[in-house]
Design a protein around this motif. Structure first.
Motif, mmCIF file in Angstrom:
data_model
loop_
_atom_site.group_PDB
_atom_site.id
_atom_site.type_symbol
_atom_site.label_atom_id
_atom_site.label_comp_id
_atom_site.label_asym_id
_atom_site.label_seq_id
_atom_site.Cartn_x
_atom_site.Cartn_y
_atom_site.Cartn_z
ATOM 1 N N LEU A 53 1.524 9.408 -5.729
ATOM 2 C CA LEU A 53 1.936 10.781 -5.447
ATOM 3 C C LEU A 53 2.971 11.269 -6.451
ATOM 4 N N LYS B 37 0.827 -1.206 0.000
ATOM 5 C CA LYS B 37 0.000 0.000 0.000
ATOM 6 C C LYS B 37 0.864 1.259 0.000
ATOM 7 N N THR C 145 2.207 1.737 -3.532
ATOM 8 C CA THR C 145 1.160 2.238 -4.420
ATOM 9 C C THR C 145 0.881 3.715 -4.161
ATOM 10 N N THR C 146 0.842 4.086 -2.890
ATOM 11 C CA THR C 146 0.558 5.484 -2.542
ATOM 12 C C THR C 146 1.680 6.407 -3.011
#
Length: 406
Positions: A208, A200, A203-204
């Motif tokens: 960004l 996660k 992915t974040t």
């Protein structure tokens, strides 16, 4: 990082280990002393019951069965420290200042020949084994205990290192992430919570970075792509102060406004590109819709050649594809001579859509020509996974688009 999580976890495990060792050592000592006292008290109780039974049967006080138990018929014969501490008590445990240990019990005897009070006093110092055991083997016990504590601390350190190593590695990889590099954490394939966190987090961070790249591209494109039409419009408006605008100047202003509108639509579409899903649609229909809008806007379609299959199924984004076609046809409208040709032919990757026509010599210098907006068109094509090429000659211009086929 002011304090490593490994050190914090090791301190917690080590402190818990030492606490458990200390508590259980103290508990073991308490149990040993209590057991010892209970054993002595039970012996004294049994002796008191035997003396009372003998008195009831024979009317006399018999000698105790154990030599460490003494019988006193009055308090005067008791040792001074016992007499002071046991005054008024039926039973007591007394620690004498000389290091002696006594168990005291007052006993009221009842018999056929009358009653009397006697005092049983057990000098249990020679029977106490816990203190003697600590004195004899206390050093060995302490050494063994310290060794076990050291072993427990070593295991705590190894456990803390094993548990925290994936988190420390993840933290190191996060610190080394750069906006230009790829985001790939080694822990993302772990089947536990650390793997979920790494996946996660990756992915974040990737999202960004992509958003930052789109923002930078949007800012750069707004500055770069809008400067040319605005410059042309300012030049035309500057001439309007000296003489009325002619038909050609008005056409230039209208073309500049339309070009700005197209550019703004494209920039916003690219800024939202990651939120627009791909689909399969008919590219011929999109081309015909663009041509109809040009005709409705006053474009003379004389000499138009449309060589396309009945249906041209491609994969991409319908909105971006419409902006790409509109931009190419808009360039052809304002820069090209009559005779626009749109054809789809075979190619190395499934087919090539070609949009080409002659360049009108008299209008070649009105704007920057077909070079204007090429970066935007390339970004649109790249966003959909398409390819685009520009082929400029002295009197002709052609744009080749290679779409993704279904």
């Amino acid at each position: 990082m002011a304090r490593s999580i490994r050190h914090s976890l090791f301190a917690a495990l080590a402190g818990f280990t030492v606490l458990i060792c200390a508590v259980y050592t103290g508990l073991a000592l308490v149990i040993a002393y209590v057991t010892e006292d209970m054993l002595v008290d039970r012996l004294l109780e049994r002796e008191a019951a035997a003396v009372a039974a003998h008195f009831r049967a024979h009317g006399e006080v018999r000698a105790p069965a154990h030599d460490f138990i003494g019988i006193h018929r009055g308090t005067a014969t008791l040792p001074p420290e016992v007499r002071v501490q046991a005054a008024g008590k039926a039973r007591a445990e007394i620690f004498a200042g000389t290091g002696r240990h006594y168990h005291f019990r007052a006993l009221d005897l009842q018999g056929a020949h009358g009653s009397q009070r006697i005092y049983l006093l057990a000098d249990v110092g020679p029977l106490l084994v816990v203190a003697k055991l600590i004195e004899d083997v206390g050093g060995v016990v302490i050494v063994v205990a310290l060794g076990l504590v050291a072993l427990a601390l070593l295991l705590a350190w190894l456990l803390a290192r094993r548990l925290v190593s994936p988190l420390l590695e993840l933290a190191r990889e996060v610190r080394n992430v750069t906006p230009e590099g790829t985001v790939a954490f080694s822990a993302r394939r772990r089947p536990d919570e650390i793997g979920y966190l790494a996946d996660k987090l990756g992915t974040t961070i990737a999202g960004l970075h992509a958003a930052l790249r789109r923002e930078h591209a949007f800012t750069r494109d707004v500055s770069h792509e809008l400067r040319t039409p605005l410059t042309v419009m300012n030049n035309v408006l500057g001439q309007a102060g000296r003489q009325p605008l002619g038909t050609q100047e008005v056409a230039q202003l209208r073309a500049g406004l339309e070009d700005i509108g197209y550019t703004i639509d494209v920039l916003f579409a690219l800024a939202r590109a990651e939120h627009i899903a791909r689909e399969t649609f008919d590219l011929r229909g999109a081309i015909e819709e663009s041509l109809l809008r040009l005709v409705e806007g006053g474009w003379d379609s004389e000499g138009l050649v449309l060589d396309l299959p009945d249906r041209l199924e491609v994969t991409g984004n319908r909105h971006l594809a419409r902006l790409l076609i509109d931009n190419c046809l808009g360039n052809a409208r304002f820069h090209g001579a009559p005779g626009l040709r749109i054809a789809f032919g075979p190619g190395a990757q499934g087919g090539v859509l070609s949009i080409g026509n002659a360049v009108e010599p008299g209008r070649a210098g009105t704007m920057q020509g077909f070079q204007h907006g090429q970066d935007l068109l390339r970004r649109i094509a790249t966003a959909m996974g398409w390819e685009i090429g520009f082929h400029a000659a002295t009197a002709t211009y052609r744009v080749d688009i290679v779409p993704l086929r279904r």
